[in-house]
Design a protein around this motif. Structure first.
Motif, PDB file in Angstrom:
ATOM      1  N   GLN A   1       0.847  -1.180   0.000  1.00 25.46           N
ATOM      2  CA  GLN A   1       0.000   0.000   0.000  1.00 25.46           C
ATOM      3  C   GLN A   1       0.889   1.239   0.000  1.00 25.46           C
ATOM      4  OE1 GLN A   1      -2.645   0.270   3.340  1.00 25.46           O
ATOM      5  NE2 GLN A   1      -3.963   1.764   2.325  1.00 25.46           N
ATOM      6  N   PRO A   2       0.607   2.214  -0.860  1.00 24.47           N
ATOM      7  CA  PRO A   2       1.425   3.434  -0.897  1.00 24.47           C
ATOM      8  C   PRO A   2       1.415   4.154   0.442  1.00 24.47           C
ATOM      9  CG  PRO A   2       0.047   3.286  -2.853  1.00 24.47           C
ATOM     10  CD  PRO A   2      -0.428   2.224  -1.919  1.00 24.47           C
ATOM     11  N   LYS A   3       2.572   4.668   0.822  1.00 25.84           N
ATOM     12  CA  LYS A   3       2.690   5.354   2.093  1.00 25.84           C
ATOM     13  C   LYS A   3       3.779   6.413   2.009  1.00 25.84           C
ATOM     14  CE  LYS A   3       3.407   4.470   7.041  1.00 25.84           C
ATOM     15  NZ  LYS A   3       3.707   3.417   8.054  1.00 25.84           N
TER      16      LYS A   3
ATOM     17  N   TYR B   1      -1.877  10.430  -3.047  1.00 25.02           N
ATOM     18  CA  TYR B   1      -1.538  10.035  -1.691  1.00 25.02           C
ATOM     19  C   TYR B   1      -0.729  11.127  -1.024  1.00 25.02           C
ATOM     20  CZ  TYR B   1      -3.104   5.400  -3.026  1.00 25.02           C
ATOM     21  OH  TYR B   1      -3.858   4.338  -3.457  1.00 25.02           O
TER      22      TYR B   1
ATOM     23  N   ALA C   1       9.165   7.181   1.307  1.00 27.99           N
ATOM     24  CA  ALA C   1       8.122   6.626   0.462  1.00 27.99           C
ATOM     25  C   ALA C   1       8.208   5.104   0.447  1.00 27.99           C
ATOM     26  CB  ALA C   1       8.232   7.162  -0.955  1.00 27.99           C
ATOM     27  N   SER C   2       7.059   4.457   0.398  1.00 25.24           N
ATOM     28  CA  SER C   2       7.004   3.010   0.287  1.00 25.24           C
ATOM     29  C   SER C   2       5.802   2.618  -0.554  1.00 25.24           C
ATOM     30  CB  SER C   2       6.941   2.342   1.665  1.00 25.24           C
ATOM     31  OG  SER C   2       5.796   2.763   2.394  1.00 25.24           O
ATOM     32  N   GLY C   3       5.886   1.444  -1.181  1.00 25.56           N
ATOM     33  CA  GLY C   3       4.788   0.943  -1.986  1.00 25.56           C
ATOM     34  C   GLY C   3       4.832   1.367  -3.439  1.00 25.56           C
ATOM     35  N   PHE C   4       5.843   2.126  -3.832  1.00 30.52           N
ATOM     36  CA  PHE C   4       5.995   2.551  -5.218  1.00 30.52           C
ATOM     37  C   PHE C   4       7.433   2.975  -5.442  1.00 30.52           C
ATOM     38  CE2 PHE C   4       6.179   7.046  -4.254  1.00 30.52           C
ATOM     39  CZ  PHE C   4       5.463   7.133  -3.075  1.00 30.52           C
TER      40      PHE C   4
ATOM     41  N   VAL D   1       2.156  12.315  -3.763  1.00 33.71           N
ATOM     42  CA  VAL D   1       2.603  11.579  -4.938  1.00 33.71           C
ATOM     43  C   VAL D   1       1.454  11.353  -5.913  1.00 33.71           C
ATOM     44  CG1 VAL D   1       2.227   9.323  -3.834  1.00 33.71           C
ATOM     45  CG2 VAL D   1       3.874   9.536  -5.712  1.00 33.71           C
TER      46      VAL D   1
ATOM     47  N   ASN E   1      14.713   5.423  -1.095  1.00 29.09           N
ATOM     48  CA  ASN E   1      13.366   5.788  -1.546  1.00 29.09           C
ATOM     49  C   ASN E   1      12.830   6.969  -0.737  1.00 29.09           C
ATOM     50  OD1 ASN E   1      11.854   4.692  -3.770  1.00 29.09           O
ATOM     51  ND2 ASN E   1      10.176   4.267  -2.331  1.00 29.09           N
TER      52      ASN E   1
ATOM     53  N   LEU F   1       0.162   8.756  -8.475  1.00 26.68           N
ATOM     54  CA  LEU F   1       0.291   7.370  -8.906  1.00 26.68           C
ATOM     55  C   LEU F   1      -0.681   7.001 -10.021  1.00 26.68           C
ATOM     56  CD1 LEU F   1       0.797   5.500  -5.509  1.00 26.68           C
ATOM     57  CD2 LEU F   1       2.520   6.374  -7.093  1.00 26.68           C
TER      58      LEU F   1
END
Length: 127
Positions: free
Chosen positions: A1-3, A116, A24-27, A97, A76, A99
């Motif tokens: 999940q994007p975070k 997000y 950033a995480s999930g992308f 971000v 990231n 997406l």
């Protein structure tokens, strides 16, 4: 999940500096636009600086020269270096971000582009 998680805010005196981080995480940052926004008390959210595919950079004209956006690909993480801070810079700073590929160069600071958002980090600058 994007975070997105912002950090690095605090209380400083005018003329001092801060470096904000957005983890950033999930992308992958290589494929998206990520932007710093800020919102001062009683005012709307405004674009500060944008990084597109870790290649193109955009700044609000009033902040160019004092603020610098950068990224660490391995971590990231996107950073916002803020120098010569002024009381007018007092605000909550957010990263956001896109997406869904709505990003357009001329409209990089448009809130509607971004999908997000982080929770924000408070920056307070005293005179």
């Amino acid at each position: 999940q994007p975070k997105l998680v912002e950090s690095g805010g605090g209380s400083v005196q005018a003329g001092e500096s801060l470096r904000l981080s957005c983890e950033a995480s999930g992308f992958n940052l290589d494929y998206i636009a990520i932007t710093w926004f800020r919102q001062a008390p009683g005012k709307g959210r405004e674009g500060v600086a944008c990084m597109y595919k870790i290649g193109s950079i955009y700044y609000d004209d009033s902040l160019k020269g004092r603020f610098t956006i950068s990224a660490d690909r391995a971590k990231n993480t996107v950073y916002l270096q803020m120098n010569a801070l002024k009381p007018e810079d007092t605000a909550i700073y957010y990263c956001a971000v896109d997406l869904t590929y709505n990003w357009i160069e001329r409209n990089w600071s448009n809130l509607g582009i971004y999908d997000y958002w982080g929770q924000g980090t408070q920056v307070t600058v005293s005179s």
